[in-house]
Write an enzyme that holds these catalytic residues in place. Structure first.
Site, mmCIF file in Angstrom:
data_model
loop_
_atom_site.group_PDB
_atom_site.id
_atom_site.type_symbol
_atom_site.label_atom_id
_atom_site.label_comp_id
_atom_site.label_asym_id
_atom_site.label_seq_id
_atom_site.Cartn_x
_atom_site.Cartn_y
_atom_site.Cartn_z
ATOM 1 N N GLY A 50 0.829 -1.200 0.000
ATOM 2 C CA GLY A 50 0.000 0.000 0.000
ATOM 3 C C GLY A 50 0.867 1.254 0.000
ATOM 4 O O GLY A 50 0.361 2.362 -0.023
ATOM 5 N N CYS A 51 2.182 1.057 0.034
ATOM 6 C CA CYS A 51 3.118 2.173 -0.039
ATOM 7 C C CYS A 51 3.756 2.157 -1.423
ATOM 8 O O CYS A 51 4.065 1.091 -1.938
ATOM 9 C CB CYS A 51 4.224 2.028 1.008
#
Length: 136
Positions: A50-51
Site C-alpha cells: 500500500g506504499c
C-alpha cells in the site's frame, strides 16, 4: 493521550519550525534516527503493502507494550516513519487501535505536506501495526 518524552520532543521541534523547508530538513534528520534494519528483516513478510516506496515494519510485544522498527528506501518517508514510531512505541494494542494518525501529523504541522500517496502509505503502516496488535 499521553505522549512519550520522544514524542513530546518531536512535537516541540516541529511546532517551532518555520515553513516547509525547515520541516523537510527536520524530517530528514529524524529519518536518520531510525535504527537500520538487518537485511533479514527486509523480508516480504515484513513488507508493508500500500506504499509506493519500499517499507518494512518489524514488531514485537514486550509486557503488553508494542515495540516497532521500520525502514524505507525513501528518505522523506523514513522521517515520517520515525515520527510515527515515536508516537506508537510502547503503546498497548487498544491504544494503538485508537491512534489518530492524521491528528498527530496535523499537530506536527506536516499534514498539508503529505501527498495522498505518502498519507496512504502511512495509513497502510498504521493498519499493519493494528493487524499485528490484534493478532492472537
Amino acid at each position: 493521550m499521553n505522549l512519550s518524552s520522544e514524542a513530546q520532543e518531536a512535537l516541540a521541534t516541529f511546532q517551532q519550525a518555520r515553513g516547509w523547508e525547515q520541516r523537510a530538513r527536520l524530517l530528514m534528520q529524524w529519518g536518520e534516527r531510525l535504527a537500520a534494519l538487518d537485511e533479514s528483516e527486509k523480508s516480504e513478510d515484513n513488507r508493508v503493502h500500500g506504499c509506493e516506496s519500499l517499507v518494512w515494519l518489524v514488531a514485537h510485544q514486550d509486557n503488553g507494550q508494542w515495540r516497532f522498527k521500520a525502514g524505507s528506501d525513501a528518505r522523506l518517508l523514513r522521517g515520517l516513519l520515525a515520527l510515527l514510531l515515536v508516537r506508537v512505541q510502547g503503546l498497548h494494542s487498544a491504544e494503538l487501535a485508537q491512534l489518530d494518525l492524521r491528528g498527530w501529523f496535523i499537530e506536527l504541522g506536516l499534514e498539508r505536506q503529505l501527498s495522498p500517496s505518502r498519507s496512504n502509505g502511512l495509513h497502510a503502516v498504521l493498519q499493519r501495526m493494528a493487524q499485528l496488535a490484534s493478532a492472537p
